[in-house]
Write a protein that holds these residues in place. Structure first.
Motif, PDB file in Angstrom:
ATOM      1  N   MET A   1       0.581  -1.414  -0.439  1.00 16.73           N
ATOM      2  CA  MET A   1      -0.124  -0.400   0.035  1.00 16.73           C
ATOM      3  C   MET A   1       1.149   1.378   0.087  1.00 16.73           C
ATOM      4  O   MET A   1       2.364   1.433   0.462  1.00 16.73           O
ATOM      5  CB  MET A   1      -0.508  -0.035   1.549  1.00 16.73           C
ATOM      6  N   THR A   2      -0.141   1.994  -0.316  1.00 17.45           N
ATOM      7  CA  THR A   2       1.034   3.127  -0.720  1.00 17.45           C
ATOM      8  C   THR A   2       1.072   3.880   1.158  1.00 17.45           C
ATOM      9  O   THR A   2      -0.031   4.367   1.513  1.00 17.45           O
ATOM     10  CB  THR A   2       0.472   4.828  -1.662  1.00 17.45           C
ATOM     11  N   PRO A   3       2.267   5.247   0.828  1.00 23.96           N
ATOM     12  CA  PRO A   3       1.928   6.100   2.212  1.00 23.96           C
ATOM     13  C   PRO A   3       0.230   6.412   2.465  1.00 23.96           C
ATOM     14  O   PRO A   3       0.239   7.000   3.547  1.00 23.96           O
ATOM     15  CB  PRO A   3       2.846   6.957   2.202  1.00 23.96           C
TER      16      PRO A   3
ATOM     17  N   THR B   1      -1.972   5.654   1.125  1.00 17.77           N
ATOM     18  CA  THR B   1      -2.998   4.776   1.961  1.00 17.77           C
ATOM     19  C   THR B   1      -3.077   4.213   3.628  1.00 17.77           C
ATOM     20  O   THR B   1      -4.238   3.972   4.873  1.00 17.77           O
ATOM     21  CB  THR B   1      -3.853   3.482   1.687  1.00 17.77           C
ATOM     22  N   TRP B   2      -1.737   4.013   3.836  1.00 20.41           N
ATOM     23  CA  TRP B   2      -1.763   4.289   5.786  1.00 20.41           C
ATOM     24  C   TRP B   2      -1.636   5.480   6.499  1.00 20.41           C
ATOM     25  O   TRP B   2      -2.192   5.831   7.973  1.00 20.41           O
ATOM     26  CB  TRP B   2       0.325   3.782   5.733  1.00 20.41           C
ATOM     27  N   PHE B   3      -1.275   6.834   5.916  1.00 22.81           N
ATOM     28  CA  PHE B   3      -2.412   7.369   6.836  1.00 22.81           C
ATOM     29  C   PHE B   3      -3.714   7.805   7.002  1.00 22.81           C
ATOM     30  O   PHE B   3      -3.812   8.491   7.829  1.00 22.81           O
ATOM     31  CB  PHE B   3      -1.698   8.899   5.509  1.00 22.81           C
ATOM     32  N   TRP B   4      -4.308   7.464   5.729  1.00 24.06           N
ATOM     33  CA  TRP B   4      -5.812   6.756   6.022  1.00 24.06           C
ATOM     34  C   TRP B   4      -6.510   6.326   7.236  1.00 24.06           C
ATOM     35  O   TRP B   4      -6.884   6.043   8.235  1.00 24.06           O
ATOM     36  CB  TRP B   4      -7.268   6.677   5.370  1.00 24.06           C
ATOM     37  N   VAL B   5      -5.553   5.137   7.614  1.00 24.60           N
ATOM     38  CA  VAL B   5      -5.128   4.328   8.414  1.00 24.60           C
ATOM     39  C   VAL B   5      -4.874   4.796   9.736  1.00 24.60           C
ATOM     40  O   VAL B   5      -6.320   4.522  10.770  1.00 24.60           O
ATOM     41  CB  VAL B   5      -4.541   3.112   8.077  1.00 24.60           C
ATOM     42  N   GLY B   6      -3.817   5.621  10.030  1.00 28.04           N
ATOM     43  CA  GLY B   6      -3.599   6.366  11.280  1.00 28.04           C
ATOM     44  C   GLY B   6      -5.017   7.337  11.082  1.00 28.04           C
ATOM     45  O   GLY B   6      -5.052   7.316  12.475  1.00 28.04           O
ATOM     46  N   ALA B   7      -5.546   7.750  10.802  1.00 26.85           N
ATOM     47  CA  ALA B   7      -7.381   9.149  10.791  1.00 26.85           C
ATOM     48  C   ALA B   7      -7.625   8.195  11.497  1.00 26.85           C
ATOM     49  O   ALA B   7      -7.879   8.841  12.556  1.00 26.85           O
ATOM     50  CB  ALA B   7      -7.313   9.469   9.379  1.00 26.85           C
ATOM     51  N   VAL B   8      -7.590   6.712  10.801  1.00 24.50           N
ATOM     52  CA  VAL B   8      -9.438   6.731  10.789  1.00 24.50           C
ATOM     53  C   VAL B   8      -9.031   6.326  12.806  1.00 24.50           C
ATOM     54  O   VAL B   8      -9.285   6.020  13.735  1.00 24.50           O
ATOM     55  CB  VAL B   8      -9.904   5.270  10.314  1.00 24.50           C
ATOM     56  N   GLY B   9      -7.531   5.584  12.781  1.00 26.29           N
ATOM     57  CA  GLY B   9      -7.374   5.048  14.119  1.00 26.29           C
ATOM     58  C   GLY B   9      -7.155   5.950  14.929  1.00 26.29           C
ATOM     59  O   GLY B   9      -7.608   5.833  16.222  1.00 26.29           O
TER      60      GLY B   9
ATOM     61  N   GLN C   1      12.794   1.825   3.176  1.00 22.38           N
ATOM     62  CA  GLN C   1      11.577   2.856   2.133  1.00 22.38           C
ATOM     63  C   GLN C   1      10.622   3.668   2.426  1.00 22.38           C
ATOM     64  O   GLN C   1      10.659   3.549   3.388  1.00 22.38           O
ATOM     65  CB  GLN C   1      11.469   2.067   1.208  1.00 22.38           C
ATOM     66  N   PRO C   2       9.911   4.521   2.081  1.00 17.65           N
ATOM     67  CA  PRO C   2       8.974   5.466   1.633  1.00 17.65           C
ATOM     68  C   PRO C   2       8.299   4.526   2.138  1.00 17.65           C
ATOM     69  O   PRO C   2       7.359   5.215   3.766  1.00 17.65           O
ATOM     70  CB  PRO C   2       8.378   6.112   0.900  1.00 17.65           C
ATOM     71  N   GLU C   3       6.840   3.501   2.041  1.00 19.92           N
ATOM     72  CA  GLU C   3       6.575   2.805   2.536  1.00 19.92           C
ATOM     73  C   GLU C   3       6.366   2.225   3.994  1.00 19.92           C
ATOM     74  O   GLU C   3       5.410   1.855   4.670  1.00 19.92           O
ATOM     75  CB  GLU C   3       5.978   1.611   1.556  1.00 19.92           C
ATOM     76  N   MET C   4       7.538   1.906   4.024  1.00 23.72           N
ATOM     77  CA  MET C   4       7.522   1.115   5.474  1.00 23.72           C
ATOM     78  C   MET C   4       7.663   2.128   6.263  1.00 23.72           C
ATOM     79  O   MET C   4       7.982   1.855   7.131  1.00 23.72           O
ATOM     80  CB  MET C   4       9.616   0.173   4.781  1.00 23.72           C
ATOM     81  N   GLU C   5       8.064   3.088   5.364  1.00 25.18           N
ATOM     82  CA  GLU C   5       8.759   4.130   7.016  1.00 25.18           C
ATOM     83  C   GLU C   5       7.280   4.551   7.475  1.00 25.18           C
ATOM     84  O   GLU C   5       6.813   4.654   8.628  1.00 25.18           O
ATOM     85  CB  GLU C   5       8.932   5.387   6.619  1.00 25.18           C
ATOM     86  N   ALA C   6       6.148   4.486   6.274  1.00 27.17           N
ATOM     87  CA  ALA C   6       4.866   5.450   6.696  1.00 27.17           C
ATOM     88  C   ALA C   6       4.074   4.300   7.259  1.00 27.17           C
ATOM     89  O   ALA C   6       4.087   4.421   8.433  1.00 27.17           O
ATOM     90  CB  ALA C   6       3.949   5.119   5.694  1.00 27.17           C
TER      91      ALA C   6
END
Length: 236
Positions: free
Chosen positions: A1-3, A5-13, A188-193
């Motif tokens: 998944m792209t960073p 996408t993970w940002f949206w996961v963080g927002a919901v959490g 990588q940016p994805e793993m960092e996110a």
């Protein structure tokens, strides 16, 4: 998944985590100041993650992107976490101010390091590490001293749990920054996110959850404050 996408996961959490102190404040209005601090932590973080998911505050650099909204989030939420610990331990105001100053220097140095080329990058990083050492000293030594050896056992246990959670997780952030594209570029940016979202979730929502579960400690702090306020009147 792209960073993103993970940002949206963080927002919901973070948004879901905000419901915990809000519910506690509704059920126990006496705790509202403590719950407001907790809700501020996850609420601000949720907004920051939405902004990052939408690309707001994303500053492209050479080979990576600096998320200014993330640093703005930390600039607000980390002092709030320290404030909650201070509300439990009740140190002198200058102690809290000193901790916030050290905290702000850590975040500012992180921004400076992310936006600067080497060797300035590593100079900023070193400044941030020194400031963080001072912050950890305050959390590990100064705040417990303010709490005192005769502290209520429940208050002491809740404070210690939240303080230890904070110190352990916050210590991982400089390591991730060093390994991420902002530093050595191992991640990588994805793993960092993924890693940062996980750390943010545990350090914020985990903190809030433990604090709400240990909210009876807040009642004892408030009770002690009431007794201290009533003492002069009783002596007259």
């Amino acid at each position: 998944m792209t960073p993103e996408t993970w940002f949206w996961v963080g927002a919901v959490g973070m948004a879901l985590g905000t419901l915990l102190p809000v519910r506690d404040a509704v059920r126990n209005p006496r705790r509202w100041r403590f719950d407001a601090v907790l809700a501020g932590v996850t609420g601000v973080a949720a907004v920051a993650y939405v902004l990052m998911a939408l690309g707001v505050g994303a500053l492209p650099m050479d080979g990576f992107t600096v998320q200014l909204a993330r640093y703005a989030d930390w600039l607000v939420t980390t002092p709030l976490l320290v404030l909650y610990l201070a509300m439990l331990s009740r140190p002198p105001r200058r102690t809290y101010v000193g901790l916030v100053v050290a905290d702000v220097v850590v975040i500012a140095a992180g921004v400076g390091a992310a936006l600067s080329p080497a060797p300035e990058k590593w100079a900023f990083y070193a400044v941030g590490c020194v400031a963080y050492a001072a912050l950890v000293w305050g959390l590990m030594r100064t705040l417990p001293a303010a709490l005192g050896d005769d502290a209520d056992p429940r208050v002491d246990a809740t404070f210690t749990t939240l303080r230890n959670l904070t110190v352990v997780l916050w210590t991982l952030y400089p390591v991730v920054w060093l390994l991420a594209p902002t530093g050595l570029g191992v991640l990588q940016p994805e793993m960092e996110a993924i890693v940062v979202v996980y750390l943010d979730f545990i350090s914020k929502v985990g903190f809030v959850a433990f604090a709400v579960l240990g909210a009876d400690a807040v009642d004892r702090v408030l009770g002690a404050a009431d007794r201290a306020a009533a003492t002069p009147a009783d002596d007259d």
